[in-house]
Design a protein around this motif. Structure first.
Motif, mmCIF file in Angstrom:
data_model
loop_
_atom_site.group_PDB
_atom_site.id
_atom_site.type_symbol
_atom_site.label_atom_id
_atom_site.label_comp_id
_atom_site.label_asym_id
_atom_site.label_seq_id
_atom_site.Cartn_x
_atom_site.Cartn_y
_atom_site.Cartn_z
ATOM 1 N N ALA A 1 27.894 47.940 37.498
ATOM 2 C CA ALA A 1 28.859 46.901 37.143
ATOM 3 C C ALA A 1 29.657 46.475 38.369
ATOM 4 C CB ALA A 1 29.791 47.406 36.047
ATOM 5 N N LEU A 2 30.075 47.443 39.175
ATOM 6 C CA LEU A 2 30.817 47.118 40.389
ATOM 7 C C LEU A 2 29.975 46.258 41.328
ATOM 8 C CD1 LEU A 2 33.311 48.237 42.452
ATOM 9 C CD2 LEU A 2 31.281 49.146 43.496
ATOM 10 N N LYS A 3 28.717 46.608 41.514
ATOM 11 C CA LYS A 3 27.838 45.852 42.419
ATOM 12 C C LYS A 3 27.746 44.386 41.989
ATOM 13 C CE LYS A 3 23.097 45.959 44.269
ATOM 14 N NZ LYS A 3 22.588 44.679 43.755
ATOM 15 N N GLU A 4 27.570 44.148 40.678
ATOM 16 C CA GLU A 4 27.484 42.776 40.190
ATOM 17 C C GLU A 4 28.785 42.021 40.442
ATOM 18 O OE1 GLU A 4 24.874 41.375 39.047
ATOM 19 O OE2 GLU A 4 23.505 42.997 38.503
ATOM 20 N N LEU A 5 29.915 42.675 40.209
ATOM 21 C CA LEU A 5 31.210 42.003 40.368
ATOM 22 C C LEU A 5 31.521 41.738 41.833
ATOM 23 C CD1 LEU A 5 33.286 43.958 37.693
ATOM 24 C CD2 LEU A 5 32.161 41.744 37.472
ATOM 25 N N VAL A 6 31.161 42.676 42.715
ATOM 26 C CA VAL A 6 31.378 42.464 44.146
ATOM 27 C C VAL A 6 30.536 41.291 44.638
ATOM 28 C CG1 VAL A 6 30.980 43.463 46.432
ATOM 29 C CG2 VAL A 6 32.090 44.820 44.661
ATOM 30 N N GLU A 7 29.287 41.214 44.187
ATOM 31 C CA GLU A 7 28.420 40.119 44.614
ATOM 32 C C GLU A 7 28.945 38.776 44.115
ATOM 33 O OE1 GLU A 7 24.647 41.290 43.112
ATOM 34 O OE2 GLU A 7 24.160 42.542 44.849
ATOM 35 N N ASN A 8 29.459 38.738 42.866
ATOM 36 C CA ASN A 8 30.054 37.493 42.361
ATOM 37 C C ASN A 8 31.258 37.081 43.199
ATOM 38 O OD1 ASN A 8 28.185 37.272 40.331
ATOM 39 N ND2 ASN A 8 29.481 38.180 38.756
ATOM 40 N N ALA A 9 32.077 38.071 43.601
ATOM 41 C CA ALA A 9 33.267 37.761 44.402
ATOM 42 C C ALA A 9 32.886 37.208 45.764
ATOM 43 C CB ALA A 9 34.129 39.013 44.549
ATOM 44 N N VAL A 10 31.880 37.793 46.405
ATOM 45 C CA VAL A 10 31.453 37.294 47.710
ATOM 46 C C VAL A 10 30.825 35.914 47.577
ATOM 47 C CG1 VAL A 10 29.972 37.758 49.694
ATOM 48 C CG2 VAL A 10 31.153 39.636 48.573
ATOM 49 N N ASP A 11 30.045 35.699 46.504
ATOM 50 C CA ASP A 11 29.472 34.373 46.262
ATOM 51 C C ASP A 11 30.546 33.305 46.101
ATOM 52 O OD1 ASP A 11 26.792 34.842 46.482
ATOM 53 O OD2 ASP A 11 26.503 35.329 44.358
ATOM 54 N N ALA A 12 31.716 33.706 45.594
ATOM 55 C CA ALA A 12 32.816 32.757 45.380
ATOM 56 C C ALA A 12 33.579 32.457 46.658
ATOM 57 C CB ALA A 12 33.771 33.303 44.321
ATOM 58 N N GLY A 13 33.110 32.938 47.800
ATOM 59 C CA GLY A 13 33.754 32.644 49.078
ATOM 60 C C GLY A 13 34.966 33.499 49.374
ATOM 61 N N SER A 14 35.051 34.676 48.811
ATOM 62 C CA SER A 14 36.220 35.538 49.021
ATOM 63 C C SER A 14 36.234 36.080 50.446
ATOM 64 C CB SER A 14 36.198 36.716 48.039
ATOM 65 O OG SER A 14 36.116 36.252 46.710
ATOM 66 N N THR A 15 37.430 36.231 50.998
ATOM 67 C CA THR A 15 37.613 36.887 52.291
ATOM 68 C C THR A 15 38.385 38.195 52.152
ATOM 69 O OG1 THR A 15 39.635 35.616 52.701
ATOM 70 C CG2 THR A 15 37.559 34.702 53.537
ATOM 71 N N SER A 16 38.797 38.529 50.937
ATOM 72 C CA SER A 16 39.500 39.773 50.682
ATOM 73 C C SER A 16 39.125 40.252 49.286
ATOM 74 C CB SER A 16 41.016 39.584 50.781
ATOM 75 O OG SER A 16 41.701 40.786 50.467
ATOM 76 N N LEU A 17 38.818 41.542 49.187
ATOM 77 C CA LEU A 17 38.342 42.085 47.908
ATOM 78 C C LEU A 17 38.963 43.452 47.707
ATOM 79 C CD1 LEU A 17 34.676 41.634 46.803
ATOM 80 C CD2 LEU A 17 35.954 43.615 46.089
ATOM 81 N N GLU A 18 39.624 43.638 46.562
ATOM 82 C CA GLU A 18 40.296 44.892 46.245
ATOM 83 C C GLU A 18 39.663 45.513 45.002
ATOM 84 O OE1 GLU A 18 44.373 43.941 45.715
ATOM 85 O OE2 GLU A 18 44.595 43.023 47.701
ATOM 86 N N VAL A 19 39.378 46.805 45.072
ATOM 87 C CA VAL A 19 38.736 47.527 43.980
ATOM 88 C C VAL A 19 39.673 48.640 43.522
ATOM 89 C CG1 VAL A 19 36.724 48.861 43.241
ATOM 90 C CG2 VAL A 19 36.458 47.020 44.920
ATOM 91 N N LEU A 20 39.886 48.722 42.221
ATOM 92 C CA LEU A 20 40.728 49.762 41.629
ATOM 93 C C LEU A 20 39.898 50.497 40.577
ATOM 94 C CD1 LEU A 20 43.633 50.964 41.533
ATOM 95 C CD2 LEU A 20 44.118 49.357 39.677
ATOM 96 N N VAL A 21 39.888 51.828 40.630
ATOM 97 C CA VAL A 21 39.002 52.625 39.790
ATOM 98 C C VAL A 21 39.801 53.725 39.107
ATOM 99 C CG1 VAL A 21 36.904 54.037 39.734
ATOM 100 C CG2 VAL A 21 37.093 52.181 41.390
#
Length: 763
Positions: A52-72
């Protein structure tokens, strides 16, 4: 006619109870319920929280993100939150956001041949919404506020009962925040399969680290819920080497070489970073991205490992980061539900070209290796200001022939560390025992001899080796590889029980001295901390591990003339009537710790002769196995010819031999292979552990003068002292795996330099 042609159901077919009566009735084909279909599809795509994390990270990068924060939280099962600063999602698209096969990246099937984004099928959010509670908060650049929507089963749902399911306006920053809660809450079988939240979190850290290395324009951070510190924190401006350094350590980053190759015939470009021949690890660390998608390929991994095998030691493996760009028309990205694998044309030719290029890079680097050297010997005087800089830096690197310049900039002066961070590593400096008060001799005078570790200033120090070092003979016997599953399982059990922090402390410790001989305590320094170590317990752990690692390849201590096995057993049996007592306190010569073990059906006096015969018969009956595995040789007539040699430079107390032999009877499980090896090696380790000896005044709290002890005890104590400092503790540094049991009862932190500074700052 139809009845006669009916066939019996195949064997093994499960039938429900209500179907047994209508066994001959044909079962009709029915369409599955849509909810079942969606859950099956979700289970194929989201196998674990990391997917699930992999899919969400890829969607975020596809959206042109330059900063990504993950909370678990709880390994992603309780909470998995991804926050980015990308383009966001339009409010009009939110109602169909989590429906299956809704995407902005694909319009017709032919687009698959030129796909250049991470996601394309529109299944990730839909699958997650069927097996978790999904919340999306998003804001586009043109929107005046952020919008929050809740999803369940692919549909919009109200946040609370009685409310409308429509998205609600909320305050928020540009980008998207996706919150996944209670993953697999409605799939209890899948939920119960995850035993350890820490394992799932480690998988998430590994996946975030892989994308942090590859996406060089994106900042990444990842942390556990409720903790202030982050597990990964990468800035946007960090280079690829800096990202590898922060995630995989300086030992990897310092040995990296960059490579890049391409071939228009096969339509590919390959680039990345890999370690040179100076670095190797036990398991290959392989980061593979094909068209910027994190995938796995056993063929590429195997070819690269084979390439490195010519440059690395046996069982050594590299770190490799490979970014492979292939013409999209040659790649099939839709071959795996989780997009973990891809197929591409001319696979063998592309792999061969990449491996040949890496091989040429390794061969070029191998002509000029870099070695770390020490600037001055311990205790040396500084001859110039440059020497003072070397003191601050610690080490310097020899210049590389290929680069033509030093790896350390001579114009840069490192900052001096604070005094509370300085670590003493020179064992020639003043010892802690030199500060102990001198012991008075028989005439009241004070001895002024040199001090040794934990013995008081009245005892002469031994330098290079013990005066009565035994003689050793070397044979040309070929080591035997141990392939016994039981021994491998025992080794694995030790590794699983390892305490990593304590193992690192012991591997880098500085021996301070023996503190208490009676309780077998020694002081060691690890960094800026001082520890008290029960060296009897540490020796037991070490000797047991030596028995496992050297299994079948022990040295030999031969007795000339041979010893009578039954006579030795009789000595131990006669000393133990009614209860088995290790008579350390009574004899003064030491047989291990004093403890009482009541014999089964114990009477005040037992038949020693019968006990001796039973133990002797057991050992003689198994003499071939003892000789093959343990170098423990007994003749058919009952003569003890040899015992195993575990440690070179140390001789176990022969006075403990009768007791050791007697314990091999009732305390070794002879009927089961694994238990037999385990219990025998533990008894052997107990036999080898240095015994407790009566200390002298000023040497550990004893109240006896050394002159009052007989020569045999004095010689033995001298040998044990020397072996503890010069044999056992150096061996601990090299190969001891400190276990949790040793940490709980064998090691105690007694001083911390930083803590002492804080205490004295108040004075």
């Amino acid at each position: 006619m139809a009845d006669s042609m009916d066939l019996d159901p195949p064997r093994g077919t499960k039938r429900k109870a209500e179907e047994l009566d209508n066994a001959n009735t044909a079962r009709r084909i029915r369409a599955l319920d849509p909810d079942v279909v969606n859950k099956i599809a979700a289970g194929e795509i989201i196998v674990a929280p990391v997917h699930a994390l992999k899919e969400l990270v890829e969607n975020a990068v596809d959206a042109g993100s330059t900063s990504l924060e993950v909370l678990v939280k709880e390994g992603g099962l309780k909470l998995l939150q991804i926050t980015d600063n990308g383009s966001g999602i339009d409010k009009e698209d939110l109602p169909i956001l989590c429906e299956r096969f809704t995407t902005s990246k694909l319009q017709k099937f032919e687009d698959l041949s030129s796909i250049a984004t991470y996601g394309f099928r529109g299944e990730a959010l839909a699958s997650i919404s069927h097996i978790a509670h999904l919340t999306v908060t998003t804001k586009t650049k043109d929107s005046s506020c952020a919008w929050r929507a809740h999803y369940d089963g692919g549909k919009l749902v109200p946040a609370k009962p009685g409310q409308t399911p429509d998205p609600k306006p909320v305050a928020g920053r540009p980008g998207t925040q996706i919150t996944v809660e209670d993953l697999f809450y409605n799939v209890p079988t899948r939920r119960r399969a995850f035993r350890s939240a820490s394992d799932e979190y480690n998988k998430i850290i590994d996946m975030v680290g892989r994308y942090a290395v590859h996406c060089s324009h994106v900042a990444f951070s990842c942390k556990k819920h409720g903790e202030s510190s982050t597990s990964i924190a990468i800035q946007t401006s960090a280079s690829v080497v800096d990202r590898i350094r922060q995630i995989y350590g300086s030992s990897v980053a310092n040995e990296l070489i960059e490579y890049s190759t391409a071939d228009d015939r096969w339509g590919f470009k390959a680039s990345g970073w890999a370690t040179n021949a100076n670095y190797n690890i036990k398991k290959t660390a392989f980061l593979l991205f094909i068209n910027h998608r994190c995938v796995e390929s056993s063929n590429i991994r195997r070819a690269i490992e084979q390439t490195y095998s010519a440059f690395l030691p046996k069982n050594g493996h590299p770190f490799v980061y490979l970014s492979l760009e292939i013409d999209p028309q040659r790649v099939d990205v839709n071959v795996h539900p989780t997009k973990r694998e891809v197929n591409f044309l001319n696979e063998d030719e592309i792999i061969q070209a990449i491996c040949e290029h890496i091989r040429s890079k390794l061969a070029a680097v191998d002509t000029s290796r870099t070695f770390m050297t020490q600037t001055l010997l311990p205790g040396g005087a500084w001859a110039s200001p440059s020497g003072q800089q070397a003191l601050d830096a610690g080490v310097t690197a020899t210049p590389s022939k290929s680069s033509g310049s030093s790896s350390i900039n001579p114009k840069r002066t490192p900052a001096r560390p604070y005094e509370n961070n300085l670590v003493r590593t020179d064992t020639n400096l003043r010892k802690i025992t030199s500060m102990l008060p001198p012991a008075a001799g028989p005439s009241g005078s004070t001895s002024k001899g040199p001090a040794t570790h934990g013995l008081g200033p009245h005892t002469s120090a031994m330098t290079d080796q013990h005066a009565e070092q035994p003689e050793y003979e070397t044979t040309d016997r070929t080591p035997v590889a141990c392939r016994l599953v039981s021994v491998r399982e025992l080794r694995a059990a030790v590794r699983e029980d390892a305490h990593n922090e304590l193992t690192e402390v012991i591997a880098n410790h500085t021996f301070v001295g023996i503190v208490d001989e009676r309780r077998r305590l020694a002081a060691v320094q690890g960094g800026v901390k001082l520890f008290l170590v029960d060296y009897g317990r540490a020796c037991y752990e070490y000797l047991y591990q030596v028995g496992l690692t050297d299994f079948g390849n022990f040295g030999v201590i031969r007795f000339s003339p041979p010893l009578d096995l039954r006579e030795l057993l009789s000595i131990a049996a006669e000393a133990e009537s009614g209860t088995l007592v290790a008579g350390e306190e009574e004899t003064g010569k030491g047989k291990g710790k004093a403890k009482e073990i009541t014999m089964p059906d114990a009477a005040p006096v037992f038949d020693a002769t019968e006990l001796v015969e039973r133990v002797a018969d057991q050992l003689i009956e198994r003499r071939e196995m003892l000789l093959e595995y343990f170098s423990f040789e007994i003749s058919p007539a009952g003569e003890l010819l040899s015992i195993p040699l575990l440690v070179k430079g140390y001789t176990p107390a022969i006075v403990k031999l009768p007791h050791f032999l007697l314990r091999l009877g009732p305390h070794v499980v002879w009927d089961e292979e694994k238990a037999c090896f385990d219990t025998f090696l533990k008894e052997l380790a107990s036999f080898y552990v240095p015994e407790q000896l009566p200390p002298t005044r000023g040497g550990g709290g004893g109240d006896e003068n050394e002159e009052d002890l007989d020569e045999e005890v004095k010689a033995r104590r001298k040998h044990v002292r020397w072996a503890v400092e010069h044999v056992f503790f150096p061996a601990f540094k090299a190969r001891l795996v400190a276990t949790n049991s040793l940490m709980k009862g064998g090691v105690l932190e007694i001083a911390n330099l930083k803590g002492l500074y804080r205490v004295f700052e108040r004075c």
